[in-house]
Design a protein around this motif. Structure first.
Motif, mmCIF file in Angstrom:
data_model
loop_
_atom_site.group_PDB
_atom_site.id
_atom_site.type_symbol
_atom_site.label_atom_id
_atom_site.label_comp_id
_atom_site.label_asym_id
_atom_site.label_seq_id
_atom_site.Cartn_x
_atom_site.Cartn_y
_atom_site.Cartn_z
ATOM 1 N N LEU A 186 59.137 -37.377 -47.772
ATOM 2 C CA LEU A 186 58.991 -35.896 -48.250
ATOM 3 C C LEU A 186 59.212 -35.184 -46.945
ATOM 4 O O LEU A 186 59.989 -34.180 -46.785
ATOM 5 N N HIS A 187 58.653 -35.501 -45.859
ATOM 6 C CA HIS A 187 58.638 -34.574 -44.730
ATOM 7 C C HIS A 187 60.028 -34.788 -44.082
ATOM 8 O O HIS A 187 60.628 -33.880 -43.270
ATOM 9 N N SER A 188 60.480 -36.146 -44.047
ATOM 10 C CA SER A 188 61.858 -36.336 -43.576
ATOM 11 C C SER A 188 62.668 -35.403 -44.223
ATOM 12 O O SER A 188 63.750 -35.040 -43.644
ATOM 13 N N LEU A 189 62.735 -35.403 -45.548
ATOM 14 C CA LEU A 189 63.773 -34.657 -46.457
ATOM 15 C C LEU A 189 63.580 -33.078 -46.071
ATOM 16 O O LEU A 189 64.892 -32.571 -45.832
ATOM 17 N N LEU A 190 62.328 -32.530 -45.844
ATOM 18 C CA LEU A 190 62.216 -31.247 -45.632
ATOM 19 C C LEU A 190 62.810 -30.840 -44.001
ATOM 20 O O LEU A 190 63.349 -29.700 -44.148
ATOM 21 N N ARG A 191 62.402 -31.750 -43.083
ATOM 22 C CA ARG A 191 62.864 -31.549 -41.877
ATOM 23 C C ARG A 191 64.540 -31.689 -41.774
ATOM 24 O O ARG A 191 65.101 -30.640 -41.102
ATOM 25 N N PHE A 192 64.931 -32.352 -42.878
ATOM 26 C CA PHE A 192 66.570 -32.384 -42.990
ATOM 27 C C PHE A 192 67.305 -31.123 -43.551
ATOM 28 O O PHE A 192 68.197 -30.621 -42.869
ATOM 29 N N VAL A 193 66.313 -30.611 -44.217
ATOM 30 C CA VAL A 193 66.758 -29.527 -44.751
ATOM 31 C C VAL A 193 66.502 -28.101 -44.066
ATOM 32 O O VAL A 193 67.484 -27.359 -44.003
ATOM 33 N N GLU A 194 65.575 -28.261 -43.314
ATOM 34 C CA GLU A 194 65.297 -27.174 -42.188
ATOM 35 C C GLU A 194 66.409 -27.253 -41.169
ATOM 36 O O GLU A 194 66.832 -26.084 -40.630
ATOM 37 N N ASN A 195 66.839 -28.184 -40.724
ATOM 38 C CA ASN A 195 67.816 -28.247 -39.828
ATOM 39 C C ASN A 195 69.508 -28.088 -40.181
ATOM 40 O O ASN A 195 70.179 -28.160 -39.500
ATOM 41 N N ARG B 183 69.436 -27.123 -52.286
ATOM 42 C CA ARG B 183 69.240 -27.189 -50.854
ATOM 43 C C ARG B 183 68.272 -25.661 -50.561
ATOM 44 O O ARG B 183 67.443 -25.772 -49.828
ATOM 45 N N ASN B 184 68.476 -24.713 -51.476
ATOM 46 C CA ASN B 184 67.874 -23.428 -51.251
ATOM 47 C C ASN B 184 66.538 -23.592 -51.846
ATOM 48 O O ASN B 184 65.549 -23.055 -51.011
ATOM 49 N N TYR B 185 66.314 -24.407 -52.778
ATOM 50 C CA TYR B 185 64.817 -24.711 -53.275
ATOM 51 C C TYR B 185 64.133 -25.518 -52.337
ATOM 52 O O TYR B 185 62.971 -25.128 -51.919
ATOM 53 N N LEU B 186 64.793 -26.494 -51.788
ATOM 54 C CA LEU B 186 64.162 -27.445 -50.949
ATOM 55 C C LEU B 186 63.795 -26.756 -49.495
ATOM 56 O O LEU B 186 62.807 -26.897 -48.616
ATOM 57 N N SER B 187 64.797 -25.660 -49.127
ATOM 58 C CA SER B 187 64.408 -24.830 -48.013
ATOM 59 C C SER B 187 63.148 -24.070 -48.135
ATOM 60 O O SER B 187 62.119 -23.683 -47.499
ATOM 61 N N ALA C 246 60.840 -35.061 -53.004
ATOM 62 C CA ALA C 246 61.734 -36.190 -52.531
ATOM 63 C C ALA C 246 61.870 -36.819 -54.015
ATOM 64 O O ALA C 246 63.023 -37.346 -54.166
ATOM 65 N N GLY C 247 60.989 -36.974 -55.002
ATOM 66 C CA GLY C 247 61.174 -37.820 -56.279
ATOM 67 C C GLY C 247 62.191 -36.746 -57.033
ATOM 68 O O GLY C 247 63.042 -37.378 -57.629
ATOM 69 N N ALA D 100 59.960 -26.189 -47.960
ATOM 70 C CA ALA D 100 59.811 -26.433 -46.303
ATOM 71 C C ALA D 100 59.148 -25.153 -45.669
ATOM 72 O O ALA D 100 58.358 -25.440 -44.912
ATOM 73 N N SER D 101 59.660 -24.150 -45.930
ATOM 74 C CA SER D 101 59.121 -22.915 -45.527
ATOM 75 C C SER D 101 57.788 -22.746 -45.788
ATOM 76 O O SER D 101 56.721 -22.381 -45.090
ATOM 77 N N HIS D 102 57.530 -23.097 -47.052
ATOM 78 C CA HIS D 102 56.010 -22.865 -47.670
ATOM 79 C C HIS D 102 55.104 -23.844 -46.886
ATOM 80 O O HIS D 102 53.941 -23.427 -46.701
ATOM 81 N N PHE D 103 55.576 -25.030 -46.706
ATOM 82 C CA PHE D 103 54.509 -25.975 -46.003
ATOM 83 C C PHE D 103 54.484 -25.783 -44.655
ATOM 84 O O PHE D 103 53.471 -25.845 -43.981
ATOM 85 N N LYS D 104 55.467 -25.176 -44.163
ATOM 86 C CA LYS D 104 55.401 -24.837 -42.666
ATOM 87 C C LYS D 104 54.533 -23.740 -42.583
ATOM 88 O O LYS D 104 53.583 -23.697 -41.708
ATOM 89 N N PHE D 105 54.415 -22.753 -43.435
ATOM 90 C CA PHE D 105 53.295 -21.537 -43.422
ATOM 91 C C PHE D 105 52.164 -21.998 -43.525
ATOM 92 O O PHE D 105 50.996 -21.813 -43.102
ATOM 93 N N ALA D 106 51.927 -23.052 -44.468
ATOM 94 C CA ALA D 106 50.558 -23.846 -44.932
ATOM 95 C C ALA D 106 50.110 -24.326 -43.723
ATOM 96 O O ALA D 106 48.602 -24.644 -43.519
ATOM 97 N N VAL D 107 50.892 -25.195 -42.945
ATOM 98 C CA VAL D 107 50.479 -25.700 -41.724
ATOM 99 C C VAL D 107 49.736 -24.887 -40.629
ATOM 100 O O VAL D 107 48.748 -24.960 -39.981
#
Length: 882
Positions: A612-621, A570-574, A491-492, A577-584
């Protein structure tokens, strides 16, 4: 028609779907088509739909019948339930009475003499237990009376083990004196004796530790444990064994922190050497700790934590001085220090694994002293952050539990948190560090431009070159974010990049604005001498036109590069997001290159924010980074829309830069036309008092005249307006004109859309296809639409200048002057209509100026003073209607 069995199967499959549309698509049986062309027989599709509707009707009827049957069963069972409850209550009361009767009969069956004898036996047993307890108290009192003498004698004889055993036994009896006046004196005596034993052992203990005599140290550890001084033994051991590493840290001469000694080494060079010595020490201590302590994994963790906390100056202090020394360029240096720490932590994890494999899984490994476990628990709780999201849990699986043993419930080791805690404040401040580093990079990039004056002809080229440097520096920021925050600073990073690009574009926008007021620039004229020689443009005008076009072309090039960079971002943020999703989904999945403690610190920090999570959800969608699923079935969905831009402020700033270039180009193109009108407000024609609609001869005969001719200034303006299409025909092959059409002044989006649709409806074989602007929805725009858009903008810009600056400057209008002005405006109105321009203010001026005095006075007096048209108000002043 489907059979009952197939109907039931179809209805049952409905429960497997959350979306009815998906169920319909998968249920319909359509032929496979690799090219995704829908050549489905409508009759067959209708039959399948009818079968599906029939299956749903049958399923609905079956469900309704089953529900009615259940309702009937419940209705019949409710009265029976009340009867059963009443029957159970009566049975319970009967059972209670029977039990009371049985108890009374059992009491009556025992004779009175037997009952008295049993009571006497119970009383005697109670007296015996109390006498034995009194005997034990008397023994303890006798033991305490000789305790000091016995322990002192054993210490003098160097029988330290027996003395410790004697003190351990005495300590167990302390509970006897709890809540009595004897407790405090005996407690003080116990502490004094323990201190004497510890003092007698300290010298021998230090000698054994320095000699690395594991057998002696193990015996001493048992003695210290017996007298409840295990923590003191650990302090002795840790302080002695870590002294070489602590001394190396303390005596280091560093040039970029700790007073900035000029002859010292760099901190980033010293830190790997320090960690290398520390790793060597841990490998040497691996066997010693395993042979001395019953819980070697926890002991090693505490040894590392105590070593890091005893460093002077502290790691955090050196990092602060280190970052202050490098200033804006501190981020890459901090990354180097963090990477060295992570590499060391990875090596420590391997040492922990070796200790774990070599140590037997004893219950003592999970016990430890209560003080240790309490301290560890309190320390971990103090680091908990309120930034954890609702429903989120910490992945606190520990090194012991990682191997899947029975000790999986042991508390996690926190040595790595002690190591990475000093870096956390800098990681949380990553956005600011990144922005400062990028701004310094920008300053270095443009430093050469400020040292010497750059020619205006080189500005477009320089803009493109500096953009390449800027994007190169920005691309490295994604890798820095990954290395320094492992994605938590995304996000920063986005805010920093957006502001960084915005500053760069705003700087060039201000430069273009100041360039228009600077010294003249000369471009090589690419137009032949006779091609547009009849136009009223000077050599400087042609040079300014070339400069604006080249700047627009550069803006288009930079816009394309910005789109490419945004795709990479956008690809980097994706990926983050994928890494955080796997970590959860998998709590054991750690961040790449990070230990468990560092992962937990970042997870519990303010970096792990809702933003941060709002940004990652935006990129995932975002559909632009996902491949649409292949299917041969009919999908009831709309085509994906263009992705929403990530760098909104940067795009807005680049659009503002394009608008500034367009305004400069429009100003240059309209300069000759404005020059023709410089003396227009002061023409003598506005003050003539002769009726222009009639002429008087010598014999006073009235001869009718034709309509008035426009003034010479208006004729020259009209010629200039009619020559504008020729000007754009010359630049028809220049793609710069097609860039950012939506930012052209006075060009409505509906007008641009209609121009595009009109060109698409009547395609021209010779038209040139243009690359669409990055600020607009991608559409094909040819030269005709581009020229039309520019002509409309130029026409409106000129008429705006005419109606707002020139016409209001006319001091007054006579009747003859009003007629002349109406003729000029009518003539201009016809000319601009040829350019597809209709200007409301021009029509108002033409209408009000043409009014007779009687109608004008009437129109002005009928209007409200608050809502009167400004044009009518100004014309009334000129015509004297007020």
């Amino acid at each position: 028609m489907s059979t009952p069995s197939s109907t039931t199967h179809i209805v049952d499959t409905l429960q497997q779907y959350e979306d009815a549309v998906s169920w319909i698509n998968d249920t319909l049986i359509l032929p496979d088509d690799d090219e995704l062309t829908f050549t489905v027989d409508l009759t067959e599709l209708e039959q399948q739909i009818n079968q599906l509707l029939t299956a749903l009707d049958i399923g609905s009827e079956d469900t309704s019948t089953h529900l009615e049957r259940l309702i009937d069963d419940v209705s019949r069972g409710i009265p029976r339930l009340a009867y059963d409850l009443h029957f159970m209550k009566d049975g319970a009361s009967t059972l209670q009475n029977a039990l009371v009767a049985v108890l009374q009969r059992s009491r009556d069956a025992v004779p009175k003499e037997t009952s008295i004898a049993l009571d006497n036996l119970h009383q005697l047993d109670t007296i015996k237990g109390r006498m034995e307890a009194a005997r034990e108290v008397l023994r303890e009192a006798e033991s305490w009376s000789t305790l000091e003498h016995e322990v002192t004698a054993l210490i003098a004889e160097k029988s330290y083990a027996k003395a410790a055993e004697r003190l351990s036994d005495a300590n167990k009896s302390m509970v006897v004196w709890q809540n009595t006046i004897e407790y405090d004196p005996r407690r003080t005596l116990m502490v004094n004796l323990q201190n004497q034993l510890e003092a007698a052992l300290s010298t021998a203990l230090l000698s054994a530790i320095n000699a690395q005599d594991s057998a002696a140290c193990k015996n001493y550890f048992a003695i210290f444990s017996d007298i409840q001084r295990e923590s003191e033994f650990r302090n002795y051991y840790y302080a002695s064994r870590r002294s070489p590493v602590v001394s190396l840290w303390h005596t280091a001469s560093l040039s970029d922190c700790d007073g900035q000694e000029p002859d010292g080494v760099l901190f980033t060079d010293f830190l790997p050497r320090f960690y290398s010595n520390f790793a060597t020490l841990l490998n040497n201590e691996r066997s010693s700790i395993s042979s001395i302590f019953p819980n070697p994994v926890i002991t090693t963790s505490q040894f590392i934590s105590s070593t890091m906390s005893s460093l002077q100056p502290a790691m955090s202090q050196r990092l602060v001085a280190f970052s202050m020394y490098y200033g804006d360029a501190a981020l890459p240096q901090l990354i180097v220090a963090l990477r060295a720490t992570e590499e060391f932590a990875t090596g420590v994890e391997k040492v922990m694994e070796k200790i774990q494999f070599a140590s037997p899984m004893l219950p003592s490994m999970t016990s430890g002293s209560s003080a240790e476990r309490t301290s560890t628990h309190r320390r971990r709780q103090s680091r908990m952050s309120i930034s954890l999201r609702p429903g989120q849990h910490r992945s606190t699986s520990n090194p012991i539990g990682t191997f899947g043993t029975a000790n999986s419930t042991t508390e996690p080791m926190e040595w790595d948190q002690e190591m990475f805690q000093p870096f956390l404040d800098f990681q949380v401040d990553y956005g600011s560090l990144e922005r400062r580093f990028l701004e310094q990079s920008l300053f270095k990039i443009i430093a050469s431009d400020t040292r010497e004056k750059v020619q205006a002809t080189d500005r477009p080229r320089l803009f493109r070159e500096r953009a390449v440097d800027i994007f190169g520096a920005a691309e490295d920021s994604m890798n820095r974010c990954k290395l320094f925050t492992h994605g938590y600073g995304a996000a920063g990073l986005l805010q920093t990049l957006d502001g960084f690009f915005q500053s760069f574009f705003d700087m060039w926008t201000a430069d273009v604005q100041s360039e228009s007021h600077g010294p003249p620039s000369v471009f090589n004229n690419t137009i032949s001498d006779g091609e547009l020689a009849d136009l009223d443009y000077t050599a400087q005008d042609w040079s300014d036109i070339q400069l604006s076009l080249h700047l627009l072309a550069s803006a288009r090039s930079v816009s394309d590069r910005l789109s490419v960079f945004e795709t990479k971002l956008r690809n980097y943020l994706s990926q983050v997001a994928s890494h955080f999703k796997f970590a959860v989904n998998d709590p054991n999945n750690l961040l790449t290159g990070a230990t468990r403690g560092e992962s937990q610190l970042l997870e519990q920090s303010t970096l792990n924010s809702a933003e941060l999570h709002s940004l990652l959800r935006f990129v995932e969608n975002d559909p632009s980074i996902k491949d649409p699923p292949f299917s041969s079935s009919v999908r009831l969905q709309a085509p994906p829309s263009p992705p929403e831009p990530l760098l909104k402020s940067a795009r807005k700033a680049l659009s503002n830069f394009a608008l500034t270039c367009q305004n400069a180009l429009i100003k240059t193109i309209l300069t000759p036309l404005r020059n023709h009108l410089s003396s227009y407000p002061s023409l003598p024609a506005w003050r003539l008092s002769v009726d222009p609609n009639s002429s008087t001869s010598r014999n006073d005969l009235k001869v009718p005249t034709f309509s008035l001719s426009p003034t010479e200034a208006v004729q020259r303006v009209a010629e200039g307006l009619l020559n504008l299409p020729r000007l754009f025909e010359v630049y028809a092959d220049d793609d710069a004109l097609a860039f950012g059409l939506e930012t052209l002044p006075f060009l409505e989006s509906d007008t641009l859309k209609s121009l595009t649709e009109q060109v698409q409806e009547t395609p021209n074989q010779t038209s040139h296809r243009r690359r669409p602007s990055t600020f607009m929805k991608p559409v094909a725009i040819d030269a005709e639409a581009v020229s039309s858009a520019w002509l409309i903008s130029l026409g409106h810009s000129f008429l705006q200048y005419l109606t707002s600056d020139i016409l209001p400057a006319i001091p007054s209008l006579t009747t003859s002057g009003a007629a002349q002005l109406a003729s000029d405006l009518e003539y201009l109105s016809n000319i601009v209509r040829a350019l597809n321009v209709e200007h409301a203010a021009l029509d108002k001026w033409k209408t009000y100026v043409s009014l007779p005095d009687e109608d004008g006075v009437k129109a002005f007096r009928e209007g409200d003073a608050q809502t009167i048209d400004p044009v009518l108000d100004r014309v009334s002043r000129l015509r004297g209607w007020r």
